[in-house]
Design a protein around this motif. Sequence first.
Motif, mmCIF file in Angstrom:
data_model
loop_
_atom_site.group_PDB
_atom_site.id
_atom_site.type_symbol
_atom_site.label_atom_id
_atom_site.label_comp_id
_atom_site.label_asym_id
_atom_site.label_seq_id
_atom_site.Cartn_x
_atom_site.Cartn_y
_atom_site.Cartn_z
ATOM 1 N N GLY A 44 -13.270 -1.729 17.791
ATOM 2 C CA GLY A 44 -13.884 -3.046 17.649
ATOM 3 C C GLY A 44 -15.054 -3.294 18.586
ATOM 4 N N LEU A 45 -15.170 -2.519 19.659
ATOM 5 C CA LEU A 45 -16.339 -2.592 20.551
ATOM 6 C C LEU A 45 -17.380 -1.624 20.000
ATOM 7 C CD1 LEU A 45 -17.363 -3.908 23.218
ATOM 8 C CD2 LEU A 45 -16.555 -1.855 24.385
ATOM 9 N N SER A 46 -18.031 -2.034 18.927
ATOM 10 C CA SER A 46 -18.825 -1.102 18.119
ATOM 11 C C SER A 46 -20.151 -0.710 18.742
ATOM 12 C CB SER A 46 -19.063 -1.696 16.731
ATOM 13 O OG SER A 46 -19.701 -2.957 16.830
ATOM 14 N N ALA A 47 -20.500 -1.306 19.894
ATOM 15 C CA ALA A 47 -21.739 -0.899 20.563
ATOM 16 C C ALA A 47 -21.625 0.499 21.155
ATOM 17 C CB ALA A 47 -22.099 -1.902 21.651
ATOM 18 N N TYR A 48 -20.391 0.986 21.291
ATOM 19 C CA TYR A 48 -20.156 2.321 21.859
ATOM 20 C C TYR A 48 -19.554 3.223 20.788
ATOM 21 C CZ TYR A 48 -20.920 0.041 26.321
ATOM 22 O OH TYR A 48 -21.483 -0.655 27.357
ATOM 23 N N ARG A 49 -20.139 4.410 20.636
ATOM 24 C CA ARG A 49 -19.677 5.316 19.571
ATOM 25 C C ARG A 49 -19.707 6.759 20.055
ATOM 26 N NH1 ARG A 49 -23.561 2.944 14.707
ATOM 27 N NH2 ARG A 49 -23.144 0.724 15.131
ATOM 28 N N ILE A 50 -18.656 7.470 19.757
ATOM 29 C CA ILE A 50 -18.583 8.906 20.025
ATOM 30 C C ILE A 50 -17.873 9.561 18.841
ATOM 31 C CG2 ILE A 50 -17.620 10.704 21.514
ATOM 32 C CD1 ILE A 50 -17.702 8.794 23.828
ATOM 33 N N LEU A 51 -18.412 10.639 18.342
ATOM 34 C CA LEU A 51 -17.763 11.366 17.260
ATOM 35 C C LEU A 51 -16.614 12.188 17.849
ATOM 36 C CD1 LEU A 51 -18.489 11.530 14.209
ATOM 37 C CD2 LEU A 51 -19.403 13.814 14.697
ATOM 38 N N VAL A 79 -6.620 10.941 22.443
ATOM 39 C CA VAL A 79 -6.830 9.493 22.417
ATOM 40 C C VAL A 79 -5.980 8.904 21.293
ATOM 41 C CG1 VAL A 79 -8.477 7.616 22.068
ATOM 42 C CG2 VAL A 79 -9.173 9.677 23.321
ATOM 43 N N PRO A 80 -4.934 8.120 21.602
ATOM 44 C CA PRO A 80 -4.152 7.469 20.538
ATOM 45 C C PRO A 80 -4.955 6.333 19.903
ATOM 46 C CG PRO A 80 -2.953 7.564 22.643
ATOM 47 C CD PRO A 80 -4.385 7.848 22.934
ATOM 48 N N ARG A 81 -4.734 6.106 18.619
ATOM 49 C CA ARG A 81 -5.460 5.040 17.907
ATOM 50 C C ARG A 81 -4.548 4.401 16.869
ATOM 51 N NH1 ARG A 81 -11.104 4.122 15.746
ATOM 52 N NH2 ARG A 81 -10.865 3.153 13.707
ATOM 53 N N GLY A 82 -4.580 3.077 16.826
ATOM 54 C CA GLY A 82 -3.855 2.346 15.792
ATOM 55 C C GLY A 82 -4.805 1.972 14.675
ATOM 56 N N ALA A 83 -5.076 0.663 14.532
ATOM 57 C CA ALA A 83 -5.986 0.209 13.480
ATOM 58 C C ALA A 83 -7.436 0.189 13.954
ATOM 59 C CB ALA A 83 -5.581 -1.194 13.016
ATOM 60 N N GLY A 84 -7.678 0.467 15.234
ATOM 61 C CA GLY A 84 -9.054 0.486 15.743
ATOM 62 C C GLY A 84 -9.661 -0.885 15.908
ATOM 63 N N THR A 85 -8.831 -1.922 16.106
ATOM 64 C CA THR A 85 -9.363 -3.274 16.264
ATOM 65 C C THR A 85 -9.597 -3.649 17.725
ATOM 66 O OG1 THR A 85 -7.122 -4.224 16.275
ATOM 67 C CG2 THR A 85 -8.243 -4.083 14.147
#
Length: 495
Positions: A44-51, A79-85
């Motif tokens: 949800g903090l979409s200003a930061y992105r890493i593939l 890195v664990p991830r749920g819904a990515g919110t």
Amino acid sequence: MKMPEADKRVLARRSEIVAALRAIVPGEGVIDREDELRAYESDGLSAYRILPMIVVLPSTTDQVSRVLRYCHENGIKVVPRGAGTSLSGGALPLGDGVLLGLGKFNRIIEIDYDNRAVRAQPGVTNLGITNAVQHRGFYYAPDPSSQIACTIGGNVAENSGGVHCLKYGLTTNNVLGLEMVLVSGEVIRLGGKALDDAGFDLVGLMNGSEGLLGVVTEVTVRILPKPETARAMLIGFPTNEDAGACVARIMAAGIIPGGLEMMDRPAIHAAEDFVHAGYPLDVEALLIAELDGPEAEVDHLIERVGTIARDCNAMSIRVSESDEERLRFWAGRKAAFPATGRIAPDYYCMDGTIPRKKLSEVLHRIGEMSAHYGLKVANVFHAGDGNLHPLILYDANKPGDLDTAEEFGAEILKLCVEVGGVLTGEHGVGVEKRDLMEVQFEEVDLDQQQRVKCAFDPESLLNPGKMFPKLHRCAEMGRMHVHRGQLPFPDIPRF
């Protein structure tokens, strides 16, 4: 920043790692194509992105265990991830790490009405738990605004709140037990269906641990009977200071509303245009106060709150006449974030908590900061527990605007700490507030927190780069002091 040699070696073994993970999670459970990885490059903090290097989507606890054991034995970050919110970058991936997506863990395992408990997999949505039990007159109390999408596992990771957490508590107050997998692959159970457990409060420790200590694969939560009566009040004020004073006086009177929320003029107008909830548009600040319980008690409390509000210069008071109207009042508040997206190209959502008595002062100073930085703010927050969510409005296409918004946001968080509050109320630290942790904590505090991390994850393979402004090698963490051995953080591209 130069990539450490160990991380380069991991990337060089990418095809080998993909093959090993596919042996554990067959079929479509491993994603390694760039176009498919793009869906996981941000939260949800979409200003930061890493593939991410690789995404793996297990569907059983055994698969999670085997994936973690393999990564642990081979020095691979996870890195664990749920819904990515997450709004703090808590699920931001690593270019040399595995992203462990838990979206397939989406079943409710057991509903135990006698013990008022539900066992659910971490990928079940927050609202999904209430939907599963509401036909029997029960519900799950914590209700983040993103409850239609956010998952119960993510709620545990961030210790999420919501509009009704003032009276009924945050996630940590409503989780009874957990099944989780340690980085070594060991599966453990903490707590159960009882309201308390013997020994150390490890369930409490895991709530808000942001995926740094283990991977949750099952959550047991308590459910509550729906209140006999619930009514909401819309109270308009001529100034933010009047609304803030009203909040303080309600709480000082010993009244604990089911929810007590505040919005300022920009947020009111944005939400009303978006939802048509019936908000007054001629006020500077709006309180939404919900009183629940037996009907006679609710009627009495509404009268008391109304008296307090009028003494604080309330311009208007409206009380819901039906459950549909009450839900409409809340719909505007819960839609405030997307509604704000209609009045600015972009917004930066902050999350800090202050003492309630400081509301008026902090709102005034945020207004001064807004003028200084030249960026408007829409204020939406859980007024009852002092959890602020200022929405800083900016335009990412305008050079320098994002930098200014982040600087403005950092000043708001520093202000929260200055007046006796904390850096986060429910969104977590992640990468967003990582470098501000030293504003709130002394070095000895952070060292002690990191010793807890080392006890669970001595190689710092689980969600590294989050929460701690400095990393220390666990082998060098002394009993009474820390021998410095700072580890490099990965570069975080920002867009």
